[in-house]
Design a protein around this motif. Structure first.
Motif, PDB file in Angstrom:
ATOM      1  N   VAL A 157       0.850  -1.180   0.000  1.00  0.00           N
ATOM      2  CA  VAL A 157       0.000   0.000   0.000  1.00  0.00           C
ATOM      3  C   VAL A 157       0.894   1.241   0.000  1.00  0.00           C
ATOM      4  O   VAL A 157       1.767   1.378   0.859  1.00  0.00           O
ATOM      5  N   PRO A 158       0.734   2.121  -0.972  1.00  0.00           N
ATOM      6  CA  PRO A 158       1.657   3.262  -1.077  1.00  0.00           C
ATOM      7  C   PRO A 158       1.472   4.261   0.061  1.00  0.00           C
ATOM      8  O   PRO A 158       0.370   4.458   0.575  1.00  0.00           O
ATOM      9  N   GLY A 159       2.569   4.891   0.419  1.00  0.00           N
ATOM     10  CA  GLY A 159       2.512   5.943   1.425  1.00  0.00           C
ATOM     11  C   GLY A 159       2.413   7.326   0.820  1.00  0.00           C
ATOM     12  O   GLY A 159       2.267   8.327   1.541  1.00  0.00           O
ATOM     13  N   TYR A 160       2.513   7.386  -0.497  1.00  0.00           N
ATOM     14  CA  TYR A 160       2.441   8.654  -1.229  1.00  0.00           C
ATOM     15  C   TYR A 160       1.791   8.336  -2.569  1.00  0.00           C
ATOM     16  O   TYR A 160       2.043   7.276  -3.154  1.00  0.00           O
ATOM     17  N   PRO A 161       0.943   9.218  -3.103  1.00  0.00           N
ATOM     18  CA  PRO A 161       0.242   8.898  -4.346  1.00  0.00           C
ATOM     19  C   PRO A 161       1.179   8.605  -5.509  1.00  0.00           C
ATOM     20  O   PRO A 161       2.199   9.277  -5.690  1.00  0.00           O
ATOM     21  N   THR A 162       0.828   7.590  -6.287  1.00  0.00           N
ATOM     22  CA  THR A 162       1.538   7.249  -7.510  1.00  0.00           C
ATOM     23  C   THR A 162       0.897   8.045  -8.644  1.00  0.00           C
ATOM     24  O   THR A 162      -0.247   7.799  -9.014  1.00  0.00           O
ATOM     25  N   VAL A 163       1.624   9.014  -9.183  1.00  0.00           N
ATOM     26  CA  VAL A 163       1.065   9.958 -10.142  1.00  0.00           C
ATOM     27  C   VAL A 163       1.644   9.700 -11.530  1.00  0.00           C
ATOM     28  O   VAL A 163       2.856   9.538 -11.684  1.00  0.00           O
ATOM     29  N   PHE A 164       0.767   9.650 -12.536  1.00  0.00           N
ATOM     30  CA  PHE A 164       1.219   9.597 -13.923  1.00  0.00           C
ATOM     31  C   PHE A 164       0.261  10.455 -14.751  1.00  0.00           C
ATOM     32  O   PHE A 164      -0.756  10.935 -14.242  1.00  0.00           O
ATOM     33  N   ALA A 165       0.594  10.638 -16.017  1.00  0.00           N
ATOM     34  CA  ALA A 165      -0.184  11.554 -16.855  1.00  0.00           C
ATOM     35  C   ALA A 165      -0.874  10.832 -17.996  1.00  0.00           C
ATOM     36  O   ALA A 165      -0.378   9.823 -18.509  1.00  0.00           O
ATOM     37  N   ARG A 166      -2.016  11.343 -18.382  1.00  0.00           N
ATOM     38  CA  ARG A 166      -2.639  11.061 -19.666  1.00  0.00           C
ATOM     39  C   ARG A 166      -2.653  12.379 -20.439  1.00  0.00           C
ATOM     40  O   ARG A 166      -2.416  13.452 -19.854  1.00  0.00           O
ATOM     41  N   PHE A 167      -3.009  12.286 -21.721  1.00  0.00           N
ATOM     42  CA  PHE A 167      -3.099  13.490 -22.535  1.00  0.00           C
ATOM     43  C   PHE A 167      -4.440  13.533 -23.252  1.00  0.00           C
ATOM     44  O   PHE A 167      -5.133  12.513 -23.383  1.00  0.00           O
ATOM     45  N   ALA A 168      -4.820  14.728 -23.704  1.00  0.00           N
ATOM     46  CA  ALA A 168      -6.156  14.940 -24.245  1.00  0.00           C
ATOM     47  C   ALA A 168      -6.434  14.118 -25.492  1.00  0.00           C
ATOM     48  O   ALA A 168      -7.594  13.816 -25.790  1.00  0.00           O
ATOM     49  N   ASN A 169      -5.406  13.728 -26.233  1.00  0.00           N
ATOM     50  CA  ASN A 169      -5.611  12.890 -27.439  1.00  0.00           C
ATOM     51  C   ASN A 169      -6.260  11.554 -27.101  1.00  0.00           C
ATOM     52  O   ASN A 169      -6.862  10.911 -27.964  1.00  0.00           O
TER      53      ASN A 169
END
Length: 277
Positions: free
Chosen positions: A87-99
Motif C-alpha cells: 500500500v503506497p505511502g504517497y500517491p503514484t502519479v502519472f499523466a494522460r493526454f487529451a488525445n
C-alpha cells in the motif's frame, strides 16, 4: 447541477440537465466552453435554464482539452495487492493526454499495435478554482465537480518501462463523462459511493469510493504542492481491483464489446469497443 459538453452538426455546445432533458446553447453563444465557465457554474446554469432542448447530439468529454490529466495509480488497497505492491505511502502519479479522451457513447479504439486493452473504472475530479499550496482543509472548495472515467490501458506498452505513460495515452482509449456533476449533489469528497465496471453485462470490478487510500481533498492538496492546479484540470483518482490483466484467465476489451463504468449517484459511462482502422 449536471452539465454536458456536446456536438450537434458542426457546432459544439454546453447543456444543463433539466427534468425535460438537456437544455443547451452553442459555445459561440455562451462565449466559451464548459471549461471556461467552471468558476461560475451557477451563472452558466442561469444562462441555460431557458435554452432549447437538445434533440440530435453526441456527447463530448465534459472537459475536452484539459491542461493536465493527472492520474493516480494503486489508490485502492486491494488493487495495490493484486498488482504485487505494498500500500503506497504517497500517491503514484502519472499523466494522460487529451488525445486519449473520448466521450460517452463514442468508441474506445483497440490499437493495431496491441490486443491488450484493459478497462479501469475511476472517479474523475475536475478542478474549478485553481491554486498552489492548497491546504487539505480547503481543497474541496477547489473542486468544480465530478465525473466518470475509464482509464483504458494498453498493458504491454504500459509495462515496457518503469514509466506507465505510453500505455495510458494511446489515441481514443480513455473515456470521460458523460456529465459534470457539481459537489452539492454528492457526498462530501464524493466518498461512500459504489463504483464498478460492467463488461458485456458482467460485473468485473466493484468497490466503493470510501476505499480510496488517498481521498479527493488529500490528492488536491498533494498535487498542488508541486504544481499550480488550473480550472479544468482533471484528477483521475485510481481503479479498484479486478482489472483484466490480473484475472485468471485474463480479460481484454475487444472489438464488439461494450464497457460500462458506473458510480452511484453520478451515473454511467458507456462505450463500445472497435478496432483501429
Amino acid at each position: 447541477m449536471r452539465f454536458i459538453s456536446y456536438a450537434s452538426g458542426t457546432d459544439e455546445g454546453v447543456a444543463i440537465k433539466s427534468p425535460e432533458g438537456y437544455r443547451g446553447r452553442p459555445v459561440a453563444e455562451l462565449g466559451g466552453d464548459l471549461k471556461s465557465h467552471l468558476m461560475d457554474l451557477p451563472g452558466l446554469a442561469k444562462n441555460l435554464d431557458d435554452a432549447p432542448l437538445l434533440a440530435d447530439f453526441r456527447y463530448l468529454p465534459p472537459i475536452q482539452r484539459p491542461d493536465k490529466i493527472l492520474c493516480i495509480g494503486l489508490n485502492y488497497a486491494a488493487h495495490s495487492a493484486e498488482s504485487g505492491f505494498e500500500v503506497p505511502g504517497y500517491p503514484t502519479v502519472f499523466a494522460r493526454f487529451a488525445n486519449s479522451l473520448v466521450g460517452h457513447g463514442a468508441p474506445l479504439v483497440r490499437p493495431n499495435a496491441s490486443d491488450l486493452l484493459d478497462y479501469e473504472c475511476e472517479l474523475a475530479v475536475v478542478i474549478g478554482a485553481g491554486g498552489r499550496h492548497i491546504d487539505e482543509a480547503d481543497a474541496l472548495a477547489h473542486v468544480a465537480g465530478y465525473s466518470l472515467f475509464n482509464d483504458g490501458s494498453v498493458r504491454d506498452f504500459q509495462m515496457k518501462s518503469p514509466q506507465w505513460t505510453m500505455g495510458k495515452t494511446f489515441d481514443d482509449t480513455g473515456a470521460f463523462g458523460p456529465e459534470l456533476v457539481t459537489p452539492d449533489e454528492l457526498p462530501v469528497g464524493c466518498t461512500g459511493l459504489g463504483i464498478r465496471t460492467v463488461l458485456n453485462g458482467d460485473v468485473l470490478q466493484q468497490a466503493n469510493t470510501a476505499d480510496l487510500i488517498f481521498g479527493v481533498a488529500n490528492l488536491v492538496a498533494t498535487l498542488s504542492e508541486a504544481m499550480t492546479l488550473e480550472p479544468g484540470d482533471v484528477i483521475v483518482t485510481g481503479t479498484p481491483d479486478g482489472v483484466g490483466a490480473l484475472r485468471d484467465p485474463q480479460i481484454w476489451m475487444k472489438p464488439g464489446d461494450e464497457c460500462r463504468i458506473e458510480i452511484d449517484r453520478i451515473g454511467a459511462l458507456v462505450n463500445p469497443v472497435v478496432q483501429e482502422s
